[in-house]
Design an enzyme around this catalytic site. Structure first.
Site, PDB file in Angstrom:
ATOM      1  CB  SER A   1      -0.922  -0.126   1.125  1.00  0.00           C
ATOM      2  OG  SER A   1      -1.669  -1.085   1.278  1.00  0.00           O
TER       3      SER A   1
HETATM    4  N1  SAH Z   1      -0.862  -5.102   3.574  1.00  0.00           N
HETATM    5  C1  SAH Z   1       0.093  -5.285   2.637  1.00  0.00           C
HETATM    6  C2  SAH Z   1      -0.797  -4.794   1.290  1.00  0.00           C
HETATM    7  C3  SAH Z   1      -1.761  -5.924   0.992  1.00  0.00           C
HETATM    8  S1  SAH Z   1      -2.242  -6.128  -0.592  1.00  0.00           S
HETATM    9  C4  SAH Z   1       1.266  -4.637   2.631  1.00  0.00           C
HETATM   10  O1  SAH Z   1       1.550  -4.072   3.572  1.00  0.00           O
HETATM   11  O2  SAH Z   1       2.231  -4.882   2.017  1.00  0.00           O
HETATM   12  C5  SAH Z   1      -3.703  -7.172  -0.291  1.00  0.00           C
HETATM   13  C6  SAH Z   1      -2.929  -8.406   0.107  1.00  0.00           C
HETATM   14  O3  SAH Z   1      -4.374  -9.218   0.472  1.00  0.00           O
HETATM   15  C7  SAH Z   1      -2.539  -9.407  -1.040  1.00  0.00           C
HETATM   16  O4  SAH Z   1      -1.233  -9.710  -0.560  1.00  0.00           O
HETATM   17  C8  SAH Z   1      -3.619 -10.429  -1.046  1.00  0.00           C
HETATM   18  O5  SAH Z   1      -2.928 -11.748  -1.643  1.00  0.00           O
HETATM   19  C9  SAH Z   1      -4.202 -10.603   0.250  1.00  0.00           C
HETATM   20  N2  SAH Z   1      -5.473 -11.255   0.081  1.00  0.00           N
HETATM   21  C10 SAH Z   1      -6.653 -11.105  -0.785  1.00  0.00           C
HETATM   22  N3  SAH Z   1      -7.562 -11.810  -0.304  1.00  0.00           N
HETATM   23  C11 SAH Z   1      -7.220 -12.371   0.654  1.00  0.00           C
HETATM   24  C12 SAH Z   1      -7.970 -13.235   1.862  1.00  0.00           C
HETATM   25  N4  SAH Z   1      -9.175 -13.729   1.416  1.00  0.00           N
HETATM   26  N5  SAH Z   1      -7.327 -13.402   3.145  1.00  0.00           N
HETATM   27  C13 SAH Z   1      -6.130 -12.950   3.072  1.00  0.00           C
HETATM   28  N6  SAH Z   1      -5.386 -12.413   2.325  1.00  0.00           N
HETATM   29  C14 SAH Z   1      -6.101 -11.964   1.228  1.00  0.00           C
END
Ligand code: SAH
Length: 215
Positions: free
Chosen positions: A66
């Protein structure tokens, strides 16, 4: 060191001033965490030059780390003081988890995509974030064994609504921060008061979709 190599720490301090303080984030614990966590360590090596840019960056598998301001905003909305147990849904690079871990007592973080989980867990271990517990799974179900949580941050967007399991796992008085919607989402803050959930819209955001079977 040659003169054209930029010091990540000075870039990071400048990032915090220009993108985060300038946009109104005031919580000293959040600012201190953002100044401490080495964001460049969570970015793929070929993109390190861009680590402190005012934008999200790709981390592979169609996912992103993010934008710094959004990480700071979500952390401020969680109102952490130091003793909390926090759940993050969407570990991604592990960066948001590290920022939370600088403030809260314990951070539980769930990631759906295995290679991302492995990479993030390795980064967090290398940087000695011992109070972060990463796990592979579907974050829409939360983490029942560790509930209740004082704060829950969802960093991928459900299209229609915040999963009920996450609301159920929020402690009384706890805060949940999540983007909700399609391509452009509304960042929502939910505060639990007993059986009541007070919801407030914060700002429009763009996150990747929350994965899994139909909501
Ligand atoms: N917080 C992260 C950015 C996240 S991007 C950081 O600081 O880098 C969103 C993430 O959510 C992605 O890695 C994606 O694979 C994950 N994601 C998507 N659906 C999900 C689910 N149902 N459960 C857990 N993770 C999930």
């Amino acid at each position: 060191m040659t003169t054209d190599m930029v010091d990540p720490r000075s870039e990071r301090l400048e990032m915090v001033e220009r993108q985060i303080v300038a946009r109104g984030i005031r919580d000293p614990l959040v600012l201190s965490a953002m100044r401490t966590v080495p964001r460049h360590e969570f970015v793929p090596e070929d993109l390190r030059d861009l680590a402190h840019d005012d934008r999200p960056l790709p981390i592979g598998h169609g996912q992103t780390i993010s934008q710094p301001y959004i990480v700071a905003l979500m952390t401020e909305l969680a109102e952490l003081r130091g003793e909390e147990s926090v759940l993050e849904v969407g570990t991604g690079s592990g960066y948001q988890a590290a920022v939370l871990a600088e403030i809260a007592a314990r951070v539980y973080t769930i990631e759906f995509v295995e290679p991302l989980l492995r990479a993030a867990a390795a980064t967090l271990a290398r940087l000695h974030y011992r109070n972060v517990v990463p796990r592979l799974g579907d974050g829409r179900l939360g983490w029942k064994e560790m509930a209740p949580f004082d704060a829950i941050l969802v960093t991928a967007a459900p299209a229609y609504r915040i999963p009920q399991d996450l609301l159920d796992q929020l402690a009384d008085g706890g805060r949940l921060v999540a983007p909700v919607g399609g391509e452009v989402q509304m960042l929502s803050l939910v505060r639990r008061r007993g059986r009541t959930f007070e919801r407030r819209d914060i700002t429009a955001v763009r996150f990747v979709p929350l994965l899994g079977a139909a909501e």
